[in-house]
Design a protein around this motif. Structure first.
Motif, PDB file in Angstrom:
ATOM      1  N   THR A   1      16.534 -11.188-119.232  1.00 39.61           N
ATOM      2  CA  THR A   1      17.475 -10.407-119.103  1.00 39.61           C
ATOM      3  C   THR A   1      17.925  -9.999-117.422  1.00 39.61           C
ATOM      4  OG1 THR A   1      17.395  -9.279-121.131  1.00 39.61           O
ATOM      5  CG2 THR A   1      18.536  -8.229-119.311  1.00 39.61           C
ATOM      6  N   ALA A   2      19.138 -10.485-117.009  1.00 32.14           N
ATOM      7  CA  ALA A   2      19.112 -10.188-115.521  1.00 32.14           C
ATOM      8  C   ALA A   2      20.708 -10.537-115.274  1.00 32.14           C
ATOM      9  CB  ALA A   2      18.389 -11.301-114.647  1.00 32.14           C
ATOM     10  N   ALA A   3      21.161 -10.418-113.977  1.00 29.44           N
ATOM     11  CA  ALA A   3      22.477 -10.848-113.540  1.00 29.44           C
ATOM     12  C   ALA A   3      21.987 -12.097-113.054  1.00 29.44           C
ATOM     13  CB  ALA A   3      23.092  -9.911-112.550  1.00 29.44           C
ATOM     14  N   TYR A   4      22.857 -13.231-113.253  1.00 31.88           N
ATOM     15  CA  TYR A   4      22.549 -14.674-112.946  1.00 31.88           C
ATOM     16  C   TYR A   4      23.751 -15.093-111.944  1.00 31.88           C
ATOM     17  CZ  TYR A   4      18.869 -15.282-116.134  1.00 31.88           C
ATOM     18  OH  TYR A   4      17.819 -15.423-116.897  1.00 31.88           O
ATOM     19  N   TYR A   5      23.298 -15.704-110.722  1.00 24.56           N
ATOM     20  CA  TYR A   5      24.234 -15.968-109.703  1.00 24.56           C
ATOM     21  C   TYR A   5      23.984 -17.311-109.629  1.00 24.56           C
ATOM     22  CZ  TYR A   5      24.168 -10.895-108.676  1.00 24.56           C
ATOM     23  OH  TYR A   5      24.243  -9.659-108.844  1.00 24.56           O
ATOM     24  N   CYS A   6      25.451 -18.026-109.291  1.00 26.50           N
ATOM     25  CA  CYS A   6      25.445 -19.472-108.909  1.00 26.50           C
ATOM     26  C   CYS A   6      25.608 -19.632-107.253  1.00 26.50           C
ATOM     27  CB  CYS A   6      26.469 -20.083-109.543  1.00 26.50           C
ATOM     28  SG  CYS A   6      27.976 -19.479-109.430  1.00 26.50           S
TER      29      CYS A   6
END
Length: 125
Positions: free
Chosen positions: A89-94
């Motif tokens: 669980t997390a915010a995912y960044y490209c």
């Protein structure tokens, strides 16, 4: 500009595929990476791929569960995530990074010049 999508709520053991579409950038000249961040913690490099796609990196915590890929014809990168667990669980960044070495991938944030807005992945029953 990068636009990330595909996040959401999934049960433990489930799968999600994140996408990140680039515009206004010569996509094929860039190394790509996915990072994630939990509130109160530093951003963590999850996966990375060279501009040619021939070299990849995965954090130990996601090896054998996550797969990074790219489709240069669509200016899009992906992160296929399987067997998701609550710790994912997390915010995912490209991110995209300019590189002069077609074989190189990068695991540190400062190597990347363009960032997506983040997409939230929540793993919970």
């Amino acid at each position: 500009q990068l636009q990330a999508s595909g996040g959401g709520l999934v049960q433990p053991g489930g799968s999600l595929r994140l996408s990140c579409a680039a515009s206004g950038i010569t996509f094929e000249e860039h190394a790509v990476g996915w990072f994630r961040q939990v509130p109160g913690k530093e951003r963590e490099g999850v996966a990375a791929m060279s501009s040619t796609g021939g070299s990849t990196f995965y954090a130990d915590s996601v090896k054998s569960r996550f797969t990074i890929s790219r489709d240069d014809a669509k200016n899009t990168m992906y992160l296929q995530m399987s067997n998701l667990q609550p710790d994912d669980t997390a915010a995912y960044y490209c991110a995209l990074g300019v590189t002069s070495d077609a074989r190189a991938y990068y695991t540190y944030e400062s190597a990347y010049h363009y960032w997506g807005q983040g997409t939230l992945v929540t793993v919970s029953s």
